[in-house]
Scaffold this motif. Sequence first.
Motif, short mmCIF file in Angstrom:
data_model
loop_
_atom_site.label_atom_id
_atom_site.label_comp_id
_atom_site.label_asym_id
_atom_site.label_seq_id
_atom_site.Cartn_x
_atom_site.Cartn_y
_atom_site.Cartn_z
N SER A 176 -76.96 -55.30 -68.23
CA SER A 176 -76.14 -56.50 -68.27
C SER A 176 -74.93 -56.48 -67.36
CB SER A 176 -75.66 -56.77 -69.70
OG SER A 176 -76.76 -57.05 -70.52
N ASN A 177 -74.29 -55.32 -67.23
CA ASN A 177 -73.04 -55.32 -66.48
C ASN A 177 -72.74 -53.96 -65.87
OD1 ASN A 177 -71.22 -53.73 -68.34
ND2 ASN A 177 -71.85 -55.37 -69.74
N CYS A 224 -85.45 -62.85 -66.68
CA CYS A 224 -84.31 -62.63 -65.78
C CYS A 224 -84.72 -62.96 -64.35
CB CYS A 224 -83.84 -61.18 -65.89
SG CYS A 224 -82.55 -60.77 -64.70
N ASN A 234 -68.56 -59.86 -62.03
CA ASN A 234 -68.10 -60.49 -63.26
C ASN A 234 -68.78 -59.80 -64.44
OD1 ASN A 234 -66.69 -62.34 -61.70
ND2 ASN A 234 -68.36 -63.81 -61.70
N GLY A 253 -66.77 -65.36 -66.29
CA GLY A 253 -67.57 -66.28 -65.48
C GLY A 253 -68.98 -65.79 -65.24
N GLN A 254 -69.37 -64.65 -65.84
CA GLN A 254 -70.74 -64.17 -65.65
C GLN A 254 -71.71 -65.13 -66.30
OE1 GLN A 254 -71.58 -60.25 -67.29
NE2 GLN A 254 -73.51 -60.10 -66.19
N THR A 255 -72.71 -65.57 -65.52
CA THR A 255 -73.72 -66.50 -66.05
C THR A 255 -75.12 -65.92 -66.02
OG1 THR A 255 -73.94 -67.55 -63.88
CG2 THR A 255 -72.39 -68.57 -65.44
N ILE A 256 -75.35 -64.89 -65.20
CA ILE A 256 -76.63 -64.18 -65.18
C ILE A 256 -76.34 -62.77 -65.68
CG2 ILE A 256 -78.52 -63.33 -63.76
CD1 ILE A 256 -77.94 -65.73 -61.88
N PHE A 257 -76.94 -62.41 -66.79
CA PHE A 257 -76.59 -61.15 -67.45
C PHE A 257 -77.49 -60.00 -67.00
CE2 PHE A 257 -74.59 -64.53 -69.65
CZ PHE A 257 -73.30 -64.04 -69.78
N PRO A 302 -69.08 -63.42 -70.42
CA PRO A 302 -68.88 -64.87 -70.27
C PRO A 302 -67.45 -65.26 -69.92
CG PRO A 302 -70.20 -64.41 -72.21
CD PRO A 302 -69.70 -63.09 -71.72
#
Length: 113
Positions: free
Chosen positions: A44-45, A4, A82, A88-92, A85
């Motif tokens: 992740s989020n 990461c 975000n 638009g999330q690209t880095i988790f 996916p």
Amino acid sequence: MKECIFCTLPGTKIFLENELALAFFDKYPVSEGHVLIVTKRHISNIFEATAEEMASIGNLLQRVKAELDEKYHPDGYNVGANTGPASGQTIFHLHVHVIPRYQGDAGTVRWHT
């Protein structure tokens, strides 16, 4: 598994931090002063954040805004995270965008039709 990029961020790039979160300038800014706030714990989020992590993000959000107001004098802000996916999330790894907006830059987080 790919490492990461937010978990291995060099300390020299850190703009502000507290016990549970840190802030740094986005490598690909949408506008001048675009900052990311991330949790130190890899999650992740935003829905995985603890109450303490959310409070730390909120604390940094206020501090980041004060610094950006002083340095860049924006007319407004977009603040958002975000999640997944489809968003638009690209880095988790949880990250909150703090995007200064300036009169006339047409800044928005929605598509215009």
